[in-house]
Design an enzyme around this catalytic site. Structure first.
Site, PDB file in Angstrom:
ATOM      1  N   ARG A  63      54.617  42.633  22.890  1.00 42.81           N
ATOM      2  CA  ARG A  63      54.697  41.476  24.013  1.00 42.81           C
ATOM      3  C   ARG A  63      56.075  41.956  25.448  1.00 42.81           C
ATOM      4  O   ARG A  63      55.388  42.903  25.847  1.00 42.81           O
ATOM      5  CB  ARG A  63      54.691  40.471  23.851  1.00 42.81           C
ATOM      6  CG  ARG A  63      54.724  39.936  25.107  1.00 42.81           C
ATOM      7  CD  ARG A  63      54.725  38.463  25.434  1.00 42.81           C
ATOM      8  NE  ARG A  63      55.559  37.403  23.830  1.00 42.81           N
ATOM      9  CZ  ARG A  63      56.368  37.520  24.221  1.00 42.81           C
ATOM     10  NH1 ARG A  63      57.642  37.475  24.857  1.00 42.81           N
ATOM     11  NH2 ARG A  63      57.078  36.488  22.781  1.00 42.81           N
ATOM     12  N   TYR A 116      38.471  39.495  45.504  1.00 42.32           N
ATOM     13  CA  TYR A 116      37.952  39.247  44.803  1.00 42.32           C
ATOM     14  C   TYR A 116      38.137  37.061  44.585  1.00 42.32           C
ATOM     15  O   TYR A 116      39.268  36.443  45.038  1.00 42.32           O
ATOM     16  CB  TYR A 116      38.548  39.807  43.886  1.00 42.32           C
ATOM     17  CG  TYR A 116      38.016  38.889  42.084  1.00 42.32           C
ATOM     18  CD1 TYR A 116      36.483  39.203  41.761  1.00 42.32           C
ATOM     19  CD2 TYR A 116      38.767  38.689  41.108  1.00 42.32           C
ATOM     20  CE1 TYR A 116      36.522  38.087  40.828  1.00 42.32           C
ATOM     21  CE2 TYR A 116      38.478  37.634  39.653  1.00 42.32           C
ATOM     22  CZ  TYR A 116      37.254  38.319  40.016  1.00 42.32           C
ATOM     23  OH  TYR A 116      36.700  36.919  38.580  1.00 42.32           O
ATOM     24  N   ASP A 188      45.216  46.442  45.460  1.00 44.21           N
ATOM     25  CA  ASP A 188      44.291  46.564  44.299  1.00 44.21           C
ATOM     26  C   ASP A 188      43.340  48.023  44.696  1.00 44.21           C
ATOM     27  O   ASP A 188      42.285  47.782  45.817  1.00 44.21           O
ATOM     28  CB  ASP A 188      43.288  44.479  44.871  1.00 44.21           C
ATOM     29  CG  ASP A 188      42.870  44.644  43.002  1.00 44.21           C
ATOM     30  OD1 ASP A 188      42.605  45.941  42.890  1.00 44.21           O
ATOM     31  OD2 ASP A 188      42.861  43.949  42.966  1.00 44.21           O
ATOM     32  N   LYS A 213      37.485  47.605  34.777  1.00 55.09           N
ATOM     33  CA  LYS A 213      36.250  47.719  36.085  1.00 55.09           C
ATOM     34  C   LYS A 213      36.335  49.352  35.597  1.00 55.09           C
ATOM     35  O   LYS A 213      36.498  49.664  34.309  1.00 55.09           O
ATOM     36  CB  LYS A 213      36.929  48.171  37.575  1.00 55.09           C
ATOM     37  CG  LYS A 213      36.510  46.325  37.486  1.00 55.09           C
ATOM     38  CD  LYS A 213      34.894  45.303  37.079  1.00 55.09           C
ATOM     39  CE  LYS A 213      36.004  43.510  37.025  1.00 55.09           C
ATOM     40  NZ  LYS A 213      37.098  43.391  37.307  1.00 55.09           N
TER      41      LYS A 213
HETATM   42  N1  LCS Z   1      40.883  42.678  41.676  1.00 53.94           N
HETATM   43  C1  LCS Z   1      39.531  42.960  41.591  1.00 53.94           C
HETATM   44  C2  LCS Z   1      39.101  43.730  43.351  1.00 53.94           C
HETATM   45  C3  LCS Z   1      38.499  42.742  40.890  1.00 53.94           C
HETATM   46  O1  LCS Z   1      36.638  43.104  41.397  1.00 53.94           O
HETATM   47  C4  LCS Z   1      38.399  41.730  39.902  1.00 53.94           C
HETATM   48  C5  LCS Z   1      37.741  41.016  38.809  1.00 53.94           C
HETATM   49  C6  LCS Z   1      39.731  41.458  39.877  1.00 53.94           C
HETATM   50  C7  LCS Z   1      40.637  42.168  40.663  1.00 53.94           C
HETATM   51  C8  LCS Z   1      40.435  40.137  38.121  1.00 53.94           C
HETATM   52  O2  LCS Z   1      40.017  41.670  36.777  1.00 53.94           O
HETATM   53  P1  LCS Z   1      40.015  40.697  35.478  1.00 53.94           P
HETATM   54  O3  LCS Z   1      40.905  39.884  35.901  1.00 53.94           O
HETATM   55  O4  LCS Z   1      38.853  39.974  35.923  1.00 53.94           O
HETATM   56  O5  LCS Z   1      39.880  41.876  34.813  1.00 53.94           O
HETATM   57  N2  LCS Z   1      36.023  40.783  40.180  1.00 53.94           N
HETATM   58  C9  LCS Z   1      35.075  40.747  39.464  1.00 53.94           C
HETATM   59  C10 LCS Z   1      34.295  41.316  39.510  1.00 53.94           C
HETATM   60  O6  LCS Z   1      33.723  41.289  41.122  1.00 53.94           O
HETATM   61  N3  LCS Z   1      32.677  40.326  38.725  1.00 53.94           N
HETATM   62  O7  LCS Z   1      33.440  39.702  37.751  1.00 53.94           O
HETATM   63  C11 LCS Z   1      34.959  40.405  37.660  1.00 53.94           C
END
Ligand code: LCS
Length: 415
Positions: A63, A116, A188, A213
């Protein structure tokens, strides 16, 4: 080891996605070993206590740090042009760890209004619960940030292009205003990746990613990354990451290191495919509007070549009709998968109002322009003709159903 530091600073980003942060291996393994271990043995108590006291370098417990996650942290930091990086369990873990490390009760944060859905939930519900004030503003007009700034503003949070319909924010313009008020700028960069946008060049202090992603690219990991100055990353690692604990598993880091190696070729194909899909959607009679940074009339064009170096592969489009037609279209697809997420080899399609952006209140959704007929498609790596053919047959079926319903006397309004 033949690779030396001077060489590394001259490498192109595509080379860095493969070689950045590589550690020498005692056996000469080409691929970074996976240190799938929770803890690290000390040779004696003096060594253990010296590591805890920070008097001796070395790993303690996964961790707090792990060689595999460390290799990924160095690689992403190099790609984003920052001195340091931190690996997190998810993108949301990255956003919350990066921000809460610098915020306390009474502080104020300015946030872009279209982001998001779970980021919106974090800022609008959880932050408020802990006494952190949040203002959501339309940052496409940077002056709105100036109006929202207060003496207590500690951070300005930008997502660009914004989820779901690709609003573009001029990072340099917002950063100038934020820095005048001594606020940190956090960007972001999930939709672009460091190959298409390096927000540090426009003044960002911290960059975060949902590594779930494009960076990983294969849909088999949820993960997040933070890049920033050495002191900021040290602060995040020593507080919110260490004690709240949303750190990345070494196995996920290993998969992302593998995924990253093909990021350059994948992004090229993602962008090429997305341009063709967007061009198809523009001429599709059942589509009212297409939002895609690669289209000639999109506001992104003003920043293309400076802030942005490509379109990305996420397209949003507004259907004619109502939510019923949006559902019809998605339910008739065969190849394209109805799923949230983006940046995978598979083309994914979803309905933001009822899926990714359902955490928004109806009022906030309306303000952000997330209508019931907005659809988001994350274009994958398949042969683009197959993607378009699938859309074409789904549109034809949705249209055929519509006709039948019209014949049955239902009133459907097509603008
Ligand atoms: N930032 C953006 C721009 C995102 O699109 C997402 C998740 C996150 C942060 C959060 O990331 P995660 O914790 O899921 O790794 N976006 C999603 C979407 O557009 N569809 O499903 C998840």
């Amino acid at each position: 080891m033949r690779n030396n530091a001077n060489q590394k600073s001259q490498w192109q980003p595509a080379t860095m996605t493969i070689h950045g942060g590589k550690q020498p291996d005692q056996h000469g393994a080409l691929v970074a070993p996976l240190y799938q271990t929770a803890t690290f043995a000390f040779s004696n108590t003096a060594e253990g206590s010296a590591r805890f006291a920070g008097e001796q370098s070395g790993y303690i417990y996964s961790r707090l740090g792990n060689p595999t996650t460390n290799e990924l942290e160095v690689r992403i930091a190099q790609l984003e042009g920052f001195p340091a990086g931190a690996a997190c369990a998810t993108g949301m873990g990255a956003i919350s760890a990066a921000m809460l490390a610098f915020l306390e009760q009474g502080d104020h944060v300015v946030v872009a209004d279209a982001i998001y859905g779970c980021s919106f939930a974090l800022f609008s519900h959880l932050f408020k619960k802990f006494g952190i004030q949040v203002d959501f503003v339309d940052m496409t007009e940077p002056q709105n940030v100036r109006v929202a700034m207060r003496d207590s503003t500690k951070m300005v949070f930008i997502e660009t292009p914004a989820n779901p319909h690709l609003k573009i924010i001029d990072i340099a313009a917002v950063a100038t205003i934020a820095h005048e008020g001594q606020a940190r700028v956090i960007v972001d960069n999930t939709f672009m990746t460091p190959l298409l946008q390096q927000p540090r060049k426009q003044g960002a202090d911290i960059v975060i990613h949902s590594a779930t992603k494009f960076l990983n690219g294969h849909g088999d990991v949820v993960a997040g990354l933070i890049c920033g100055g050495a002191e900021d990353i040290e602060m995040i690692k020593a507080t919110t990451l260490k004690d709240m604990g949303a750190t990345m598993s070494p196995h996920d880091a290993w998969l992302i290191l593998r995924g990253l190696k093909t990021l350059d070729v994948r992004m090229e194909r993602h962008c090429q495919n997305a341009v063709k899909v967007a061009e198809y959607l523009v001429q599709q009679p059942l589509v009212r509007e297409v939002y895609f940074p690669g289209l000639p009339d999109h506001p992104a064009q003003r920043l293309m070549g400076t802030q942005m170096h490509g379109s990305g592969a996420v397209i949003a489009f507004e259907l004619k009709g109502d939510i019923h037609h949006a559902r019809q279209l998605l339910d008739n697809l065969n190849l394209i998968t109805i799923a949230v997420s983006l940046g995978d080899a598979e083309t994914l399609i979803q309905h933001p109002a009822s899926m990714t952006h359902s955490p928004y209140t109806p009022e906030a959704r309306a303000r952000a322009g997330i209508s019931d007929t907005l659809i988001r498609i994350a274009v994958g790596l398949e042969a683009v003709d197959d993607i378009i053919a699938d859309l074409e047959q789904a549109f034809a079926q949705a249209f055929a159903t519509t006709k039948t319903e019209q014949q049955q006397g239902e009133t459907l309004t097509y603008g």
